[in-house]
Scaffold this active site. Structure first.
Site, PDB file in Angstrom:
ATOM      1  N   GLU A  96     -23.911  78.893  24.295  1.00 10.26           N
ATOM      2  CA  GLU A  96     -24.160  78.249  23.015  1.00 10.26           C
ATOM      3  C   GLU A  96     -22.852  77.752  22.402  1.00 10.26           C
ATOM      4  OE1 GLU A  96     -28.262  80.533  21.790  1.00 10.26           O
ATOM      5  OE2 GLU A  96     -26.398  81.387  21.048  1.00 10.26           O
ATOM      6  N   CYS A 109     -17.205  75.447  17.408  1.00  7.92           N
ATOM      7  CA  CYS A 109     -17.034  76.815  17.902  1.00  7.92           C
ATOM      8  C   CYS A 109     -17.606  76.832  19.318  1.00  7.92           C
ATOM      9  CB  CYS A 109     -17.788  77.773  16.975  1.00  7.92           C
ATOM     10  SG  CYS A 109     -17.815  79.465  17.594  1.00  7.92           S
ATOM     11  N   CYS A 116     -20.562  88.233  28.267  1.00 10.97           N
ATOM     12  CA  CYS A 116     -19.257  88.819  27.974  1.00 10.97           C
ATOM     13  C   CYS A 116     -19.225  90.223  28.560  1.00 10.97           C
ATOM     14  CB  CYS A 116     -19.034  88.886  26.463  1.00 10.97           C
ATOM     15  SG  CYS A 116     -17.348  89.363  26.004  1.00 10.97           S
ATOM     16  N   CYS A 120     -18.248  94.991  22.675  1.00 10.42           N
ATOM     17  CA  CYS A 120     -18.019  95.288  21.254  1.00 10.42           C
ATOM     18  C   CYS A 120     -19.387  95.632  20.652  1.00 10.42           C
ATOM     19  CB  CYS A 120     -17.422  94.071  20.540  1.00 10.42           C
ATOM     20  SG  CYS A 120     -15.828  93.562  21.219  1.00 10.42           S
ATOM     21  N   CYS A 123     -21.613  93.110  18.412  1.00  9.55           N
ATOM     22  CA  CYS A 123     -21.717  91.694  18.809  1.00  9.55           C
ATOM     23  C   CYS A 123     -22.923  91.472  19.721  1.00  9.55           C
ATOM     24  CB  CYS A 123     -20.437  91.275  19.528  1.00  9.55           C
ATOM     25  SG  CYS A 123     -20.471  89.576  20.103  1.00  9.55           S
ATOM     26  N   CYS A 341     -21.082  84.084  13.516  1.00  6.98           N
ATOM     27  CA  CYS A 341     -20.212  84.889  14.376  1.00  6.98           C
ATOM     28  C   CYS A 341     -20.968  86.069  14.949  1.00  6.98           C
ATOM     29  CB  CYS A 341     -19.074  85.512  13.571  1.00  6.98           C
ATOM     30  SG  CYS A 341     -17.758  84.432  13.180  1.00  6.98           S
TER      31      CYS A 341
HETATM   32  N1  SAH Z   1     -14.185  87.390  22.390  1.00  9.51           N
HETATM   33  C1  SAH Z   1     -13.499  86.721  21.325  1.00  9.51           C
HETATM   34  C2  SAH Z   1     -14.258  85.542  20.739  1.00  9.51           C
HETATM   35  C3  SAH Z   1     -15.724  85.723  20.439  1.00  9.51           C
HETATM   36  S1  SAH Z   1     -16.252  86.531  18.985  1.00  9.51           S
HETATM   37  C4  SAH Z   1     -13.136  87.718  20.252  1.00  9.51           C
HETATM   38  O1  SAH Z   1     -13.586  88.832  20.298  1.00  9.51           O
HETATM   39  O2  SAH Z   1     -12.355  87.360  19.373  1.00  9.51           O
HETATM   40  C5  SAH Z   1     -15.733  85.631  17.587  1.00  9.51           C
HETATM   41  C6  SAH Z   1     -15.553  86.540  16.352  1.00  9.51           C
HETATM   42  O3  SAH Z   1     -16.809  87.037  15.857  1.00  9.51           O
HETATM   43  C7  SAH Z   1     -14.722  87.775  16.661  1.00  9.51           C
HETATM   44  O4  SAH Z   1     -13.799  88.006  15.633  1.00  9.51           O
HETATM   45  C8  SAH Z   1     -15.776  88.883  16.671  1.00  9.51           C
HETATM   46  O5  SAH Z   1     -15.234  90.141  16.448  1.00  9.51           O
HETATM   47  C9  SAH Z   1     -16.693  88.420  15.580  1.00  9.51           C
HETATM   48  N2  SAH Z   1     -18.023  89.031  15.610  1.00  9.51           N
HETATM   49  C10 SAH Z   1     -18.693  89.506  16.662  1.00  9.51           C
HETATM   50  N3  SAH Z   1     -19.895  89.979  16.295  1.00  9.51           N
HETATM   51  C11 SAH Z   1     -19.994  89.794  14.959  1.00  9.51           C
HETATM   52  C12 SAH Z   1     -21.012  90.038  13.999  1.00  9.51           C
HETATM   53  N4  SAH Z   1     -22.175  90.554  14.339  1.00  9.51           N
HETATM   54  N5  SAH Z   1     -20.761  89.688  12.709  1.00  9.51           N
HETATM   55  C13 SAH Z   1     -19.590  89.108  12.350  1.00  9.51           C
HETATM   56  N6  SAH Z   1     -18.608  88.837  13.223  1.00  9.51           N
HETATM   57  C14 SAH Z   1     -18.794  89.176  14.514  1.00  9.51           C
END
Ligand code: SAH
Length: 348
Positions: A96, A109, A116, A120, A123, A341
């Site tokens: 996406e 974006c 992935c 985390c 996420c 995000c």
């Molecule tokens: N792998 C990279 C880029 C993808 S995530 C990274 O971790 O930076 C892009 C951003 O969204 C990151 O800062 C991540 O921590 C944040 N993110 C992930 N899940 C989220 C959520 N449920 N709510 C808000 N931000 C989130």
């Protein structure tokens, strides 16, 4: 018996390799530049579009190569103007990408991996397993598609690019750097690296490599906690490389590039919403020049993660500002279509 030879994707070739090809078939080296411009700057999808290339040469190219392209399979529009694209790759896999419009900017974006591997806990992409890395052209094409949407739907140019879609860009290092070279190159999209931000969980070895490679784009680190135990609970990568290792690599980064970093930070109820968490962040921000983006949490399920209270947010902002650290509070965009995000998970 006829032998079936799989044709190569011509967009996997560098300009140098393309030049070698043309010299090898007895053509001129500058032909490579012309074709390269069609493939990247003009996003040609078919060799017959290459009108300044002779028919004979086009036939030769067709016999040897294909031009792979992504396709926007489905487009969803949020009530706030955000657009989410489901992008089909040449092998049928889907990622996406998101167009985020604001008064001053239009940001693309984009994704760097299918799924992935990092897990985390907050996420949605982490729920998908990592399938494969994107090729440079698949990353580049996401930008081209959003650039076109920006022009056709908003009548405005694309201004910024963030690697904050699906995947961990540093775990696809070579292809991500290659795509950025093409995005920034005048023979490609000619977008300034100052308008590009790579966001990473922070892999120390690769942060140092970027510094050694003298990259010119911006770096954002998904920090979320400056306390080892807490960060390890929400981001298992921290068990492999601690905050101390991260800090060490950031010092190396700053020493070599003189570039500030941005820390992305979500505040969750009962996880990192105490004053000591904010104080740890303030201390972490003193390691090298940095600013903080506090991101609103986008719930991905009914789970243990909940957005912290406004009081906790206010406490963070006050402490950071008292210490002269620039802090922005980012409201989510495109939540209604799961485009915010951390919500990218190929739901449709
Ligand atoms: N792998 C990279 C880029 C993808 S995530 C990274 O971790 O930076 C892009 C951003 O969204 C990151 O800062 C991540 O921590 C944040 N993110 C992930 N899940 C989220 C959520 N449920 N709510 C808000 N931000 C989130």
């Amino acid at each position: 018996m006829t032998e079936i030879i799989a044709k190569r994707d011509i967009r996997q070739l560098s300009l140098e390799q393309l030049t070698e090809y043309f010299l090898a078939i007895g053509d001129k080296g500058f032909r490579a530049k012309q074709v390269y411009e069609w493939l990247w700057k003009k996003s040609a999808k078919d060799f017959d579009q290459m009108t300044n290339i002779s028919l004979e040469t086009r036939e030769k190219l067709k016999a040897e190569f294909v031009i792979n392209h992504i396709a926007v399979d489905e487009m969803q529009r949020s009530e706030d103007g955000t657009i989410k694209n489901a992008v089909k790759l040449f092998d049928g896999a889907t990622v996406e990408s998101v167009l985020i419009p604001t008064d001053k900017r239009i940001t693309a974006c984009i994704s760097s991996q299918v799924g992935c591997s990092l897990d985390c806990h907050f996420c949605a992409t982490a729920r998908l397993k990592r399938m494969r890395n994107l090729n440079p052209d698949e990353i580049y094409d996401q930008v081209v598609a959003i650039k076109e949407q920006s022009e056709s739907f908003f009548n405005r140019p694309l201004t910024n690019i963030v690697f904050m879609g699906m995947g961990e860009p540093l775990l696809n290092y070579h292809n991500v750097i290659d795509s950025i070279d093409k995005i920034t190159n005048p023979k490609g999209l000619g977008i300034s690296p100052k308008r590009i931000t790579l966001s990473t969980v922070g892999i120390p070895k690769l942060i140092k490599k970027m510094a050694d490679d003298s990259v010119k784009f911006n770096l954002a680190i998904s920090l979320h906690s400056a306390v080892n135990d807490t960060r390890s609970k929400v981001m298992p990568i921290n068990l492999k490389s601690s905050l101390e290792d991260l800090a060490d690599s950031l010092q190396y980064w700053y020493h070599k590039t003189r570039k500030k970093v941005t820390y992305e930070y979500v505040i969750w109820q009962g996880i990192n919403d105490e004053e000591e968490d904010a104080k740890a962040l303030v201390e972490f921000c003193k390691i090298i020049p940095a600013k903080v983006n506090i991101i609103e949490y986008n719930p991905i399920d009914e789970g243990e993660y909940q957005q912290a209270s406004d009081e906790a947010l206010g406490m963070y902002v006050r402490l950071l500002e008292e210490n002269d650290i620039v802090v922005n509070v980012r409201r989510s965009r495109g939540k209604d279509i799961d485009a915010a995000c951390g919500q990218l998970a190929n739901k449709n």
